[in-house]
Design an enzyme around this catalytic site. Structure first.
Site, PDB file in Angstrom:
ATOM      1  N   GLN A 184       0.975  -1.106  -0.128  1.00  0.00           N
ATOM      2  CA  GLN A 184      -0.036  -0.013  -0.059  1.00  0.00           C
ATOM      3  C   GLN A 184       0.817   1.385   0.000  1.00  0.00           C
ATOM      4  O   GLN A 184       0.291   2.319  -0.682  1.00  0.00           O
ATOM      5  CB  GLN A 184      -1.301  -0.073   1.131  1.00  0.00           C
ATOM      6  CG  GLN A 184      -0.733  -0.272   2.649  1.00  0.00           C
ATOM      7  CD  GLN A 184      -0.198  -1.757   2.848  1.00  0.00           C
ATOM      8  OE1 GLN A 184      -0.058  -2.455   1.927  1.00  0.00           O
ATOM      9  NE2 GLN A 184      -0.129  -2.034   4.129  1.00  0.00           N
TER      10      GLN A 184
ATOM     11  N   ASN B  17      10.463  -6.392   1.934  1.00  0.00           N
ATOM     12  CA  ASN B  17      10.282  -7.789   1.732  1.00  0.00           C
ATOM     13  C   ASN B  17       9.846  -8.438   0.349  1.00  0.00           C
ATOM     14  O   ASN B  17       9.781  -7.270  -0.450  1.00  0.00           O
ATOM     15  CB  ASN B  17       9.102  -8.554   2.823  1.00  0.00           C
ATOM     16  CG  ASN B  17       8.059  -7.914   2.682  1.00  0.00           C
ATOM     17  OD1 ASN B  17       7.689  -7.062   1.736  1.00  0.00           O
ATOM     18  ND2 ASN B  17       7.220  -7.826   3.908  1.00  0.00           N
TER      19      ASN B  17
ATOM     20  N   SER C 291      17.788 -10.444   1.972  1.00  0.00           N
ATOM     21  CA  SER C 291      18.988 -10.126   2.188  1.00  0.00           C
ATOM     22  C   SER C 291      19.707 -11.658   1.855  1.00  0.00           C
ATOM     23  O   SER C 291      19.149 -12.602   2.359  1.00  0.00           O
ATOM     24  CB  SER C 291      19.466  -9.864   3.551  1.00  0.00           C
ATOM     25  OG  SER C 291      18.947  -8.706   3.770  1.00  0.00           O
TER      26      SER C 291
ATOM     27  N   GLN D 200      23.009 -12.274   8.418  1.00  0.00           N
ATOM     28  CA  GLN D 200      22.013 -12.005   7.275  1.00  0.00           C
ATOM     29  C   GLN D 200      21.050 -13.361   7.443  1.00  0.00           C
ATOM     30  O   GLN D 200      19.670 -12.661   6.857  1.00  0.00           O
ATOM     31  CB  GLN D 200      22.942 -12.300   5.875  1.00  0.00           C
ATOM     32  CG  GLN D 200      23.672 -11.120   5.738  1.00  0.00           C
ATOM     33  CD  GLN D 200      23.357  -9.794   6.045  1.00  0.00           C
ATOM     34  OE1 GLN D 200      22.416  -9.277   5.388  1.00  0.00           O
ATOM     35  NE2 GLN D 200      23.763  -8.990   7.143  1.00  0.00           N
TER      36      GLN D 200
ATOM     37  N   HIS E 236      17.953 -11.778   9.110  1.00  0.00           N
ATOM     38  CA  HIS E 236      16.949 -10.825   8.568  1.00  0.00           C
ATOM     39  C   HIS E 236      15.535 -11.247   8.341  1.00  0.00           C
ATOM     40  O   HIS E 236      14.633 -10.746   8.568  1.00  0.00           O
ATOM     41  CB  HIS E 236      17.505 -10.257   7.176  1.00  0.00           C
ATOM     42  CG  HIS E 236      18.363  -9.069   7.480  1.00  0.00           C
ATOM     43  ND1 HIS E 236      17.681  -7.729   7.656  1.00  0.00           N
ATOM     44  CD2 HIS E 236      19.451  -9.029   7.229  1.00  0.00           C
ATOM     45  CE1 HIS E 236      18.791  -6.926   7.830  1.00  0.00           C
ATOM     46  NE2 HIS E 236      20.146  -7.779   7.437  1.00  0.00           N
TER      47      HIS E 236
ATOM     48  N   GLU F 225      24.161 -10.875  -3.182  1.00  0.00           N
ATOM     49  CA  GLU F 225      23.812  -9.378  -2.654  1.00  0.00           C
ATOM     50  C   GLU F 225      25.166  -8.900  -2.227  1.00  0.00           C
ATOM     51  O   GLU F 225      25.781  -7.825  -2.447  1.00  0.00           O
ATOM     52  CB  GLU F 225      22.620  -9.292  -1.762  1.00  0.00           C
ATOM     53  CG  GLU F 225      22.525  -7.853  -1.226  1.00  0.00           C
ATOM     54  CD  GLU F 225      21.562  -7.729   0.098  1.00  0.00           C
ATOM     55  OE1 GLU F 225      21.379  -8.750   0.406  1.00  0.00           O
ATOM     56  OE2 GLU F 225      21.264  -6.578   0.281  1.00  0.00           O
ATOM     57  N   HIS F 226      25.603  -9.472  -1.276  1.00  0.00           N
ATOM     58  CA  HIS F 226      26.929  -9.410  -0.262  1.00  0.00           C
ATOM     59  C   HIS F 226      27.842 -10.597  -0.593  1.00  0.00           C
ATOM     60  O   HIS F 226      27.468 -11.669  -0.664  1.00  0.00           O
ATOM     61  CB  HIS F 226      26.607  -9.216   1.113  1.00  0.00           C
ATOM     62  CG  HIS F 226      25.702  -8.386   1.750  1.00  0.00           C
ATOM     63  ND1 HIS F 226      24.366  -8.836   1.952  1.00  0.00           N
ATOM     64  CD2 HIS F 226      25.592  -6.906   1.649  1.00  0.00           C
ATOM     65  CE1 HIS F 226      23.618  -7.762   1.983  1.00  0.00           C
ATOM     66  NE2 HIS F 226      24.386  -6.726   1.909  1.00  0.00           N
TER      67      HIS F 226
ATOM     68  N   ASP G  87      26.578  -2.729   6.468  1.00  0.00           N
ATOM     69  CA  ASP G  87      25.035  -2.328   6.834  1.00  0.00           C
ATOM     70  C   ASP G  87      24.865  -1.121   7.451  1.00  0.00           C
ATOM     71  O   ASP G  87      23.885  -0.470   7.373  1.00  0.00           O
ATOM     72  CB  ASP G  87      24.404  -3.591   7.890  1.00  0.00           C
ATOM     73  CG  ASP G  87      24.151  -4.662   6.865  1.00  0.00           C
ATOM     74  OD1 ASP G  87      23.848  -4.684   5.607  1.00  0.00           O
ATOM     75  OD2 ASP G  87      23.847  -5.869   7.407  1.00  0.00           O
TER      76      ASP G  87
ATOM     77  N   HIS H  43      14.142  16.120 -41.225  1.00  0.00           N
ATOM     78  CA  HIS H  43      15.330  15.949 -40.976  1.00  0.00           C
ATOM     79  C   HIS H  43      16.575  16.900 -41.514  1.00  0.00           C
ATOM     80  O   HIS H  43      17.193  17.556 -40.937  1.00  0.00           O
ATOM     81  CB  HIS H  43      15.953  14.647 -40.297  1.00  0.00           C
ATOM     82  CG  HIS H  43      15.006  13.997 -39.194  1.00  0.00           C
ATOM     83  ND1 HIS H  43      13.992  13.715 -39.316  1.00  0.00           N
ATOM     84  CD2 HIS H  43      15.472  13.775 -37.770  1.00  0.00           C
ATOM     85  CE1 HIS H  43      13.321  13.106 -38.008  1.00  0.00           C
ATOM     86  NE2 HIS H  43      14.225  13.126 -37.344  1.00  0.00           N
TER      87      HIS H  43
END
Ligand SMILES: NC(=O)c1ccc[n+]([C@@H]2O[C@H](COP(=O)([O-])OP(=O)(O)OC[C@H]3O[C@@H](n4cnc5c(N)ncnc54)[C@H](O)[C@@H]3O)[C@@H](O)[C@H]2O)c1
Ligand SMILES: N[C@H](CO)Cc1c[nH]c[nH+]1
Ligand SMILES: [Zn+2]
Length: 430
Positions: free
Chosen positions: A186, A209, A233, A255, A258, A322-323, A356, A415
């Site tokens: 939302q 998420n 993560s 991680q 998370h 990601e890491h 982080d 043109h």
């Protein structure tokens, strides 16, 4: 944890599959909520906040009094820690400013590029299971450096209708212009269409998420830009016998805590390290307040033994974490050879938590394999590059003929005329 020895390359993609729900599972819900928010605005936002967050909100916007109360409630110790992190994030992101690029491509043809801030932006700050006020610093600090003038922040309220005070403190410290008590799908729908209270923005930033991530992806179909898909993560560590098993386990757990859908992976050329890390994970996990969450993520995670570093690197680039933490004797081999990772951490004394919170790099990073084609948030995420050109009479004479020929070949007479008229005027002494 699942231990896997020398998996064949053709099995890598199924072994490394992310535990997250697929877009298809969530898309129908996201579409329905988008439709309703577009049609009914704040009324729909209130309905879904009550349904998903269990909160009934009378005023969506956080008031000045609420911000002041939050500032007063934060300890001076936490304020100092936030200040140190903010200072390092500011230093690292300020250094990413690029100068105006100007080139005379041919005599009389001057081209240049300048950056302009995106004027209206929306920041999503996760708050479902942990109030990630550090994400406020990661997004609002570079937004301020870039010069974005309308910075809207959305974060889910708790059951009593409040946003965590540290989020409000950090938002106020970093120049956020409006704070709204709304999270999940939302919030993203609100910033996409605009409601009576939530401003419509040009670009939405921030992790979340799977519901938030899929909602951000849908937002792009309505003309809103997003930073990237930054979902649950992930961490991949490559470790050999020079690694410290307790450190490696602590990073994997950092991680894993998370969310149940986080994914952590250890790749190693040493069976000894794999066993030692597995043992350490059990010891450390038992002591964690978020053990129930970490345990679920760990159950999905993998300890992978491979024969050599070349295979390990191929597997890592295939996964695109990601890491990526490197605890190896051959750290140059890995840091030079990695192509697909959001952020890289090198050496036994470089925990992922440093990125982080406080080292200065950004923690809003691509997940789910998107490190193959997206960068993490950086200063340029908040700007657009605009090009300019100014051409003299000499300049149009230098490139005019080429333009005429190319326009003619594309069958675009108008043109061509735009150049021909000018070349003739110059010939006639105008
Ligand atoms: N990739 C990154 O850069 C990065 C950075 C920080 C955090 N993260 C990730 O962000 C995530 C934060 O997740 P979170 O849940 O704690 O907070 P969140 O704020 O992302 O999500 C909470 C919201 O999800 C919505 N929601 C929950 N269940 C729902 C359902 N069944 N249907 C529809 N909507 C629902 C609710 O509106 C709730 O307010 C974690 O997965 C974490 O790993 C990623
Ligand atoms: N590790 C997260 C990014 O995947 C960012 C974060 C915030 N707070 C703690 N960690
Ligand atoms: Zn983290």
């Amino acid at each position: 944890m699942n231990k896997i020895y020398n998996p064949k390359p053709e099995t890598w993609s199924s072994i490394l599959e992310r535990p997250t729900k697929t877009v298809d599972d969530i898309e129908a819900t996201v579409k329905e909520i988008f439709k309703e928010v577009q049609k009914k605005g704040d009324v729909a936002v209130a309905k879904y906040t009550s349904l998903f967050d269990g909160a009934s909100i009378e005023k969506l916007e956080v008031s000045k009094a609420e911000i002041e109360a939050a500032i007063a409630s934060i300890s001076s110790e936490l304020k100092e820690a936030i200040q140190l992190a903010k200072s390092n994030i500011k230093k690292f992101h300020s250094a990413q400013k690029t100068e105006r690029v100007a080139v005379e491509t041919i005599e009389g043809v001057n081209c240049w590029q300048e950056k302009r801030p995106i004027q209206k932006i929306g920041l999503y700050i996760p708050g479902g299971t942990a109030p990630l006020f550090s994400t406020v610093l990661m997004l609002a600090v570079p937004a301020e450096i870039a010069g974005c003038n309308e910075i809207v922040l959305c974060s889910p309220p708790d059951k009593n209708g409040n946003i965590n005070p540290a989020i409000l403190y950090a938002a106020n410290l970093c120049g956020v212009t409006k704070i709204l008590k709304v999270g999940g799908i939302q919030a993203i729908a609100g910033m996409t269409f605009g409601t009576e209270t939530i401003p419509k923005v040009y670009k939405i930033f921030g992790p979340g998420n799977q519901f938030v991530t899929v909602a951000k992806q849908l937002a792009t179909q309505f003309g809103v830009a997003i930073d990237m898909p930054a979902g649950p993560s992930e961490l991949l560590i490559v470790a050999d016998d020079t690694a410290v098993p307790a450190f490696v386990a602590s990073d994997l757990l950092s991680q894993a805590e998370h969310g149940a859908d986080s994914q952590v992976i250890l790749v190693s050329t040493s069976k000894k390290i794999i066993d030692a890390v597995e043992n350490e994970i059990q010891i450390q996990m038992d002591l964690l307040p978020r053990k129930a969450i970490a345990e679920k993520a760990i159950a999905n995670s993998k300890l992978i033994f491979v024969d050599n570093d070349t295979i390990a690197l191929e597997l890592i680039n295939e996964y695109g974490p990601e890491h990526f933490i490197i605890c190896s004797e051959f750290d140059d081999f890995y840091s030079n050879g990695v192509h697909n990772a959001g952020s890289v951490f090198i050496g036994n004394y470089t925990p992922e938590s440093a990125g982080d919170y406080a080292s200065g790099t950004n923690h809003t990073l691509p997940t789910n394999g998107y490190a193959k084609n997206y960068s993490g948030v950086n200063l340029d995420s908040f700007t657009k590059a605009m090009t300019f050109q100014k051409i003299t009479k000499k300049g149009i004479q230098n490139i005019g003929k080429a333009i005429e020929i190319m326009a003619e070949a594309e069958g675009l007479q108008a043109h061509k005329n735009a150049v021909t008229l000018r070349l003739k005027a110059i010939e006639n002494g105008k």
